[in-house]
Design an enzyme around this catalytic site. Structure first.
Site, PDB file in Angstrom:
ATOM      1  N   CYS A 157      -1.609 -15.968   8.767  1.00 18.21           N
ATOM      2  CA  CYS A 157      -2.638 -15.131   9.388  1.00 18.21           C
ATOM      3  C   CYS A 157      -3.142 -15.760  10.671  1.00 18.21           C
ATOM      4  CB  CYS A 157      -3.781 -14.912   8.410  1.00 18.21           C
ATOM      5  SG  CYS A 157      -4.411 -16.451   7.743  1.00 18.21           S
TER       6      CYS A 157
ATOM      7  N   GLU B 123     -10.501 -11.380   3.773  1.00 26.04           N
ATOM      8  CA  GLU B 123      -9.855 -12.062   4.908  1.00 26.04           C
ATOM      9  C   GLU B 123      -8.610 -11.275   5.242  1.00 26.04           C
ATOM     10  OE1 GLU B 123     -11.424 -14.229   6.433  1.00 26.04           O
ATOM     11  OE2 GLU B 123     -12.921 -14.493   4.875  1.00 26.04           O
TER      12      GLU B 123
HETATM   13  P1  NAD Z   1      -1.072  -6.830   1.581  1.00 21.75           P
HETATM   14  O1  NAD Z   1      -2.322  -6.311   2.182  1.00 21.75           O
HETATM   15  O2  NAD Z   1       0.113  -5.938   1.563  1.00 21.75           O
HETATM   16  O3  NAD Z   1      -1.335  -7.257   0.070  1.00 21.75           O
HETATM   17  C1  NAD Z   1      -2.372  -8.152  -0.270  1.00 21.75           C
HETATM   18  C2  NAD Z   1      -2.708  -7.981  -1.727  1.00 21.75           C
HETATM   19  O4  NAD Z   1      -3.361  -6.714  -1.920  1.00 21.75           O
HETATM   20  C3  NAD Z   1      -1.502  -7.967  -2.649  1.00 21.75           C
HETATM   21  O5  NAD Z   1      -1.829  -8.646  -3.840  1.00 21.75           O
HETATM   22  C4  NAD Z   1      -1.294  -6.481  -2.898  1.00 21.75           C
HETATM   23  O6  NAD Z   1      -0.570  -6.203  -4.079  1.00 21.75           O
HETATM   24  C5  NAD Z   1      -2.726  -6.011  -2.990  1.00 21.75           C
HETATM   25  N1  NAD Z   1      -2.957  -4.577  -2.794  1.00 21.75           N
HETATM   26  C6  NAD Z   1      -2.157  -3.678  -2.153  1.00 21.75           C
HETATM   27  N2  NAD Z   1      -2.748  -2.452  -2.142  1.00 21.75           N
HETATM   28  C7  NAD Z   1      -3.940  -2.594  -2.787  1.00 21.75           C
HETATM   29  C8  NAD Z   1      -5.008  -1.709  -3.088  1.00 21.75           C
HETATM   30  N3  NAD Z   1      -4.969  -0.418  -2.729  1.00 21.75           N
HETATM   31  N4  NAD Z   1      -6.081  -2.188  -3.747  1.00 21.75           N
HETATM   32  C9  NAD Z   1      -6.164  -3.499  -4.093  1.00 21.75           C
HETATM   33  N5  NAD Z   1      -5.167  -4.383  -3.839  1.00 21.75           N
HETATM   34  C10 NAD Z   1      -4.080  -3.945  -3.187  1.00 21.75           C
HETATM   35  O7  NAD Z   1      -0.747  -8.213   2.341  1.00 21.75           O
HETATM   36  P2  NAD Z   1       0.512  -9.166   2.156  1.00 21.75           P
HETATM   37  O8  NAD Z   1       1.709  -8.516   2.787  1.00 21.75           O
HETATM   38  O9  NAD Z   1       0.616  -9.648   0.763  1.00 21.75           O
HETATM   39  O10 NAD Z   1       0.072 -10.429   3.046  1.00 21.75           O
HETATM   40  C11 NAD Z   1       0.207 -10.475   4.424  1.00 21.75           C
HETATM   41  C12 NAD Z   1      -1.115 -10.145   5.108  1.00 21.75           C
HETATM   42  O11 NAD Z   1      -2.123 -11.037   4.656  1.00 21.75           O
HETATM   43  C13 NAD Z   1      -1.090 -10.302   6.609  1.00 21.75           C
HETATM   44  O12 NAD Z   1      -1.752  -9.224   7.207  1.00 21.75           O
HETATM   45  C14 NAD Z   1      -1.853 -11.594   6.842  1.00 21.75           C
HETATM   46  O13 NAD Z   1      -2.460 -11.701   8.115  1.00 21.75           O
HETATM   47  C15 NAD Z   1      -2.857 -11.525   5.774  1.00 21.75           C
HETATM   48  N6  NAD Z   1      -3.402 -12.846   5.490  1.00 21.75           N
HETATM   49  C16 NAD Z   1      -4.662 -13.120   5.888  1.00 21.75           C
HETATM   50  C17 NAD Z   1      -5.209 -14.379   5.662  1.00 21.75           C
HETATM   51  C18 NAD Z   1      -6.609 -14.705   6.086  1.00 21.75           C
HETATM   52  O14 NAD Z   1      -7.161 -15.644   5.552  1.00 21.75           O
HETATM   53  N7  NAD Z   1      -7.198 -13.963   6.998  1.00 21.75           N
HETATM   54  C19 NAD Z   1      -4.449 -15.360   5.005  1.00 21.75           C
HETATM   55  C20 NAD Z   1      -3.148 -15.039   4.608  1.00 21.75           C
HETATM   56  C21 NAD Z   1      -2.642 -13.777   4.845  1.00 21.75           C
END
Ligand code: NAD
Length: 456
Positions: free
Chosen positions: A258, A224
């Site tokens: 999101c 997501e």
């Molecule tokens: P992010 O993508 O920076 O991080 C998400 C997670 O991925 C964290 O736990 C991070 O440490 C991990 N991560 C980072 N690099 C990685 C890699 N290479 N491999 C595996 N894991 C890795 O996002 P964020 O800043 O924590 O959250 C905000 C984002 O989340 C926004 O874009 C928002 O729209 C999205 N979001 C989406 C939903 C949905 O249901 N669609 C819900 C909430 C948030």
């Protein structure tokens, strides 16, 4: 070291823990794999009871958890309390899932016997979560994965480490069944490289890398990702109600959902009254009380800088701020809820997710054009439509490319008992939440049972 700081008071260190590195994650996966058989063997009643106990423990610590969410990720207190309540409900909801049917019985094509399907857990579910719903998202992934008999290893976003650790502590499941591995990209990638089924929520770029890594290994994955969500306001809408809904969807929790609205499309004569009402509602939120009670800070300094730079560049390119547009002069990463008009078509504020309390106002001649503008993005998660007309609502529900279409409601807001995901690039794989996700966390097999001695 993994650290997380209070976004409203950046000198306040909430937690500092050792990062386990890739090796620590691999060890956690092995431990989870060893614990999984015992967890599954607890049976439906045993797992249901454990999930019910987790719900009760979280509920008993609701005040403490509310305070922790406010402190660690800067969520306004009413929304934080709501998230804790929802978290309890999600644990309770999935506590019933172990008793749900796990397959179907079919007639054999010929002769005696039984054909049946059965769903079995994969083993270790690897969950990677963002910081913005620090209890609800880990819960809506972990609870269903556990209910159907998987063990879970969860890597929270660094910014939400304390919330995830406390959640697992309160859930108090048997050793190895629910493990939190703090960390960043290295630990997340190690989890994706080792778990048997993967569920990710976060930004689009990281989500795509997670999907590529998981599909490369041939393991099931759902992701997501970010949304560039639109709201369409028709001239026949209740403009005051629409403005209130949009202000909540733009500025609630500083737009860090999101499903937040970042593009407001006003159809025909709705433009002028909506612009005035929405600007007034957003300006009111910038006052000292509402800015903490409704909006709150953005998560960190880079997020604030990205927002102010984008707003300045849009204004430099001819846009006008109808509300806000500036950082707020106080401790913490606060920015005024902002509404911009005449933002050029190619500007990043119209094409990228900014995850802040900022929206662009766009005109459309009619519903046709409004739907085309709303659909003109690869990140279609949630679109709201504001109108009193049933035909408009039906047309929107049919023709909008979005995972969620919400009529006369803010784009932000999710019901945990219904399937949830984005359309196009906003989501990948099976739906989350509701009953749909129980299928995702299990593999289906077909079983043939024939009487002994049957000739075939
Ligand atoms: P992010 O993508 O920076 O991080 C998400 C997670 O991925 C964290 O736990 C991070 O440490 C991990 N991560 C980072 N690099 C990685 C890699 N290479 N491999 C595996 N894991 C890795 O996002 P964020 O800043 O924590 O959250 C905000 C984002 O989340 C926004 O874009 C928002 O729209 C999205 N979001 C989406 C939903 C949905 O249901 N669609 C819900 C909430 C948030």
């Amino acid at each position: 070291m993994i650290t997380s700081y209070n976004p409203a008071d950046p000198a306040d260190l909430v937690v500092e823990v050792e990062s386990p590195g890739a090796a620590g994650v691999t060890a956690a996966i092995e431990k989870a794999r060893a614990a999984q058989a015992g967890w599954r063997a607890l049976g439906a009643a045993g797992r249901s009871a454990a999930l019910t106990r987790a719900a009760a423990a979280i509920e008993a610590h609701a005040d403490e958890l509310t305070e922790l969410i406010v402190r660690e990720v800067g969520k306004p207190v009413a929304e934080a309390r709501g998230e804790v309540g929802r978290t309890v409900s999600i644990w309770r909801y999935y506590a019933q899932a172990p008793f749900a049917p796990s397959g179907e019985v079919h007639e054999p094509a010929a002769g005696e016997g039984l054909l049946l399907t059965r769903r079995r857990p994969y083993g270790v579910a690897g969950l990677v979560t963002p910081w913005n719903f620090p209890l609800a998202i880990p819960t809506w992934k972990a609870a269903p994965a556990l209910a159907v008999g998987n063990a879970v290893v969860l890597k929270p976003a660094p910014e939400a480490t304390a919330c995830a650790l406390r959640l697992a502590e309160l859930a108090d499941l048997p050793e190895g069944v629910l493990t939190i591995v703090p960390g960043g990209a290295e630990e997340g990638a190690a989890l994706v490289a080792g778990a048997d089924v993967i569920s990710f929520t976060g930004s689009t770029g990281v989500g795509r890398a997670v999907v590529a890594a998981a599909t490369g290994r041939g393991v099931p994955v759902q992701a997501e990702m970010g949304g560039l969500n639109a709201a369409i306001v028709l001239p026949d809408a209740d403009i005051a109600q629409a403005a209130a809904h949009l202000a909540a969807a733009i500025a609630g929790y500083a737009g860090q959902k999101c499903t937040a609205t970042s593009r407001v499309i006003a159809v025909g004569d709705a433009y002028e009254p909506l612009a005035a009402a929405l600007a007034e509602a957003l300006t009111a939120i910038a006052a000292p009380g509402p800015i903490t009670e409704v909006c709150g800070p953005v998560i960190n300094e880079p997020a604030l800088e990205r927002l102010t730079t984008a707003i300045d560049s849009a204004v430099g390119a001819g846009a006008t701020a109808l509300a806000g547009g500036h950082r707020i002069d106080r401790d913490g990463w606060f920015i005024e809820p902002t509404l911009l008009e005449q933002v050029p078509a190619e500007h990043p504020l119209r094409t990228e997710e900014f995850f802040g309390p900022v929206a662009v106002l766009l005109p459309a001649a009619d519903l046709e054009e409004a739907i085309a503008v709303a659909n003109d993005t690869a990140q279609s998660l949630s679109t709201s439509v504001h109108s009193r007309d049933l035909d408009t609502a039906l047309a929107a529900a049919d023709r909008l490319d979005a995972g969620m279409v919400r009529v006369n409601a803010p784009s932000s807001g999710v019901d945990f008992h219904l399937p949830f995901s984005g359309a196009k690039g906003a989501g990948y794989g099976a739906r989350e939440q509701g009953q749909a996700v129980l299928d995702f966390f299990t593999a289906q097999r077909t079983v043939t049972l024939l009487p002994a001695g049957t000739a075939r």
